[in-house]
Design a protein around this motif. Structure first.
Motif, PDB file in Angstrom:
ATOM      1  N   GLN A 114       0.569  -1.455   0.107  1.00 39.60           N
ATOM      2  CA  GLN A 114       0.115   0.118  -0.381  1.00 39.60           C
ATOM      3  C   GLN A 114       1.032   1.064   0.424  1.00 39.60           C
ATOM      4  N   GLN A 115       2.210   1.177   0.817  1.00 43.15           N
ATOM      5  CA  GLN A 115       2.849   2.525   0.733  1.00 43.15           C
ATOM      6  C   GLN A 115       3.335   2.361  -0.078  1.00 43.15           C
ATOM      7  N   ARG A 116       4.042   1.590  -1.039  1.00 43.26           N
ATOM      8  CA  ARG A 116       4.729   1.785  -2.959  1.00 43.26           C
ATOM      9  C   ARG A 116       3.931   2.247  -3.802  1.00 43.26           C
ATOM     10  N   GLU A 117       2.680   1.879  -3.515  1.00 38.83           N
ATOM     11  CA  GLU A 117       1.637   2.697  -4.184  1.00 38.83           C
ATOM     12  C   GLU A 117       0.757   3.439  -3.931  1.00 38.83           C
ATOM     13  N   GLU A 118       1.216   4.178  -2.976  1.00 36.49           N
ATOM     14  CA  GLU A 118       1.096   5.290  -2.682  1.00 36.49           C
ATOM     15  C   GLU A 118       1.743   6.378  -2.957  1.00 36.49           C
ATOM     16  N   ASN A 119       3.552   5.799  -3.005  1.00 35.78           N
ATOM     17  CA  ASN A 119       4.084   6.639  -3.282  1.00 35.78           C
ATOM     18  C   ASN A 119       4.489   6.272  -4.842  1.00 35.78           C
ATOM     19  N   GLN A 120       4.101   5.710  -5.574  1.00 31.68           N
ATOM     20  CA  GLN A 120       3.876   5.770  -6.924  1.00 31.68           C
ATOM     21  C   GLN A 120       3.113   6.786  -7.345  1.00 31.68           C
ATOM     22  N   LEU A 123       3.946  10.575  -7.188  1.00 30.00           N
ATOM     23  CA  LEU A 123       4.977  10.266  -8.855  1.00 30.00           C
ATOM     24  C   LEU A 123       4.587  10.556  -8.984  1.00 30.00           C
ATOM     25  N   ASP A 124       3.266   9.988 -10.176  1.00 26.88           N
ATOM     26  CA  ASP A 124       2.705   9.281 -11.471  1.00 26.88           C
ATOM     27  C   ASP A 124       2.018  11.454 -11.407  1.00 26.88           C
ATOM     28  N   THR A 125       0.818  11.356 -10.139  1.00 24.94           N
ATOM     29  CA  THR A 125       0.977  12.643  -9.872  1.00 24.94           C
ATOM     30  C   THR A 125       1.387  14.158 -10.500  1.00 24.94           C
TER      31      THR A 125
END
Length: 261
Positions: A114-120, A123-125
């Motif tokens: 979940q943390q990796r998805e939030e960070n990704q 970054l995408d945003t």
């Protein structure tokens, strides 16, 4: 010597709690020795998990004490049966512990994902926002260029429509000086006139203000009455008459003088 231990220690000099030496008597296994593997920071101070381990150790010691002796076939069969039951319980307990560990690892893995998805996503945003900003800048630049070209073409069309027939017109000097928006008063920079280039010619240049000798000469030519002021102190108003009567305007001052004295 006696081993001492205190709860009040300096945090910078904190060490492992003192564990005194011990001697085990023959034919005796103290229960406290089952906790010898626990150390400070690794099981101590004891928590809920450590208390469960201690309870299981006590149950196992009680079970070992309750095992029948191996002096008859019936006792041996009973002992084997009890050992098989205990082994099944041990395997069931180990399976439960493995399930708990797997659940904990799964929760940790979920949190990491979940943390990796939030960070990704962040970054995408940020990338999308920067890409959008670049497109907006390019769009604004194109719009400005189009507006500039449009204004240029409009000026050219207006200039052409003024003289559709192609007739030559003489310069009307009176009209130019009468119109304050004409080239005489406000020339355009696009035709090659830049008024800021010759701004020095409008500056005031005076010998008496720009040179030290001029300032000295200017100071010498000034009259003394200008530099040396003579101010006369005003005379105090007479508040007492010849007969000694104090006027109303001076009564307050007279009272204050009496109080001061």
């Amino acid at each position: 010597t006696l081993g001492t231990q205190t709860d009040y220690r300096d945090g910078e000099a904190q060490t492992d709690p003192y564990s005194p030496a011990y001697i085990v008597l023959s034919d005796s296994v103290p229960e406290i020795l089952t906790l010898a593997t626990l150390t400070w920071g690794r099981g101590l101070p004891a928590g809920q998990a450590e208390m469960e381990i201690i309870d299981r150790i006590r149950e196992k010691r009680a079970w070992e004490a309750a095992l029948p002796p191996m002096d008859s076939p019936s006792h041996i069969a009973k002992r084997l049966k009890m050992m098989e039951e205990m082994e099944r319980k041990e395997w069931a307990y180990r399976e439960q512990e493995i399930d708990k560990l797997q659940k904990v690892q799964l929760e940790v893995f979920k949190k990491l994902l979940q943390q990796r998805e939030e960070n990704q996503n962040e970054l995408d945003t940020m990338r999308l926002y920067n890409h959008w900003q670049n497109h907006q800048k390019a769009k604004e630049e194109k719009i400005q260029n189009i507006q500039h070209d449009c204004a240029l073409m409009l000026r050219k069309l207006i200039a052409k429509r003024k003289n559709v027939m192609g007739k030559l017109e003489r310069r009307d000097i009176i009209k130019e000086y009468n119109d304050f928006s004409s080239q005489t008063y406000a020339p355009l920079s696009r035709i090659g006139f830049f008024p800021d280039n010759n701004s020095d010619c409008y500056m005031l240049k005076n010998f008496y203000l720009n040179t030290f000798a001029g300032l000295c000469e200017l100071e010498a030519s000034v009259y003394n009455s200008v530099s040396q002021l003579k101010i006369k102190a005003p005379k105090p108003k007479c508040t007492v008459t010849k007969t000694g009567f104090i006027k109303r305007s001076g009564r307050l001052e007279a009272i204050l003088e009496q109080v001061h004295q």
